[in-house]
Design an enzyme around this catalytic site. Structure first.
Site: not given
Ligand code: DGL
Length: 269
Positions: A15-16, A78, A157, A189, A191
């Site tokens: 993931d990011s 992600c 984050e 997302c 997150h």
């Molecule tokens: N967690 C990620 C997603 O599901 C990426 C979030 C990001 O880095 O902008 O899209």
């Protein structure tokens, strides 16, 4: 480094940043005998405000690294990387199984009573052709209100999952969904489930909130072939290992895990 003759038995997850932990915790519960390798690309987070080319370049470099480390299955934990890179990854490694993460439009259609669905995602996912195609394929006559949510990932984050500022931002992004009268909302997302109570508070108790991590982990479990080897969890980050270690202990309560620094050889242009 993995030699070509040794079997690639691990599951690589990326993931990011910290969002993929929502998928990883499901994978840990489902596959206690697997070796999981997690890479948080924190130096490049958020992906949601990067170009498709950058997201693809990062995803290719990370996947190559995870394969070298012994991954035989890649979970793209992600939505943003899935939207912009899964086709390129499959093309580059046609024999390798990939599990992507995409908003569950189908379950949302099944859950909605009034035909109006909200989808909260990063700006890059919200504007992707892949999401447009997914909606066209599965939404039928349902209306899908897609809301890009810049800023949310940066808070998470940084370890902020409950500040007044973040609550106000969540309220702001949920306002168009409330105006549209959606009865079902998708967290698009990985997150976002980390701040689920905030979405619930902003959308109201009448709106059903759906997310996809469990389904992604189940799909990975179906594709994974158990092989003798060392179960465990390896975590790397392209950001600050000490910061991620502290984040994991504080937000996930997993204790002080070892986190290694990761430097990819290929940087995006
Ligand atoms: N967690 C990620 C997603 O599901 C990426 C979030 C990001 O880095 O902008 O899209």
């Amino acid at each position: 480094m993995q030699t070509d003759s040794s079997p690639r038995r691990d599951i690589g997850v990326f993931d990011s940043g910290v969002g993929g932990f929502t998928v990883l915790r499901e994978l840990r519960a489902l596959l206690p005998t697997a070796r999981l390798r997690y890479l948080a690309d924190a130096a490049y987070a958020p992906y949601g405000s990067r170009s498709p080319e950058e997201i693809r370049a990062r995803s290719l470099a990370i996947t190559e690294h995870l394969i070298e480390q012994g991954a035989g299955l890649i979970v793209i934990a992600c939505n943003t990387a899935t939207a912009h890179a899964i086709d390129a990854l499959r093309e580059r490694w046609p024999a390798l199984p990939f599990v992507g993460t995409e908003p569950g439009i189908k379950p949302a259609v099944a859950a909605s009573r009034n035909g109006r669905i909200g989808l909260l995602a990063t700006p890059a996912t919200a504007s992707s052709d892949r999401l447009r195609a997914l909606i066209a394929r599965h939404a039928g006559s349902h209306e899908v209100v897609v809301q890009g949510c810049p800023g949310i990932v940066d808070h998470i984050e940084a370890g902020d999952i409950d500040s007044t500022e973040l609550r106000a931002l969540v309220e702001h992004h949920c306002a168009p969904l409330r105006t549209a009268g959606v009865d079902t909302a998708l967290l698009g997302c990985t997150h976002y489930p980390l701040i689920e109570p905030l979405w619930r508070a902003a959308l109201g108790a009448d709106v059903k909130l759906l997310h996809i991590e469990t389904a992604v982990a189940r799909r990975a479990a179906e594709l994974w072939t158990p092989m003798p080897g060392q179960p465990g969890l390896d975590i790397e980050t392209s950001g600050d290992p000490a910061a991620l270690r502290a984040w994991i202990a504080r937000v996930l309560g997993w204790g002080e895990l070892d986190v290694r620094a990761h430097r990819t050889r290929k940087e995006p242009a």
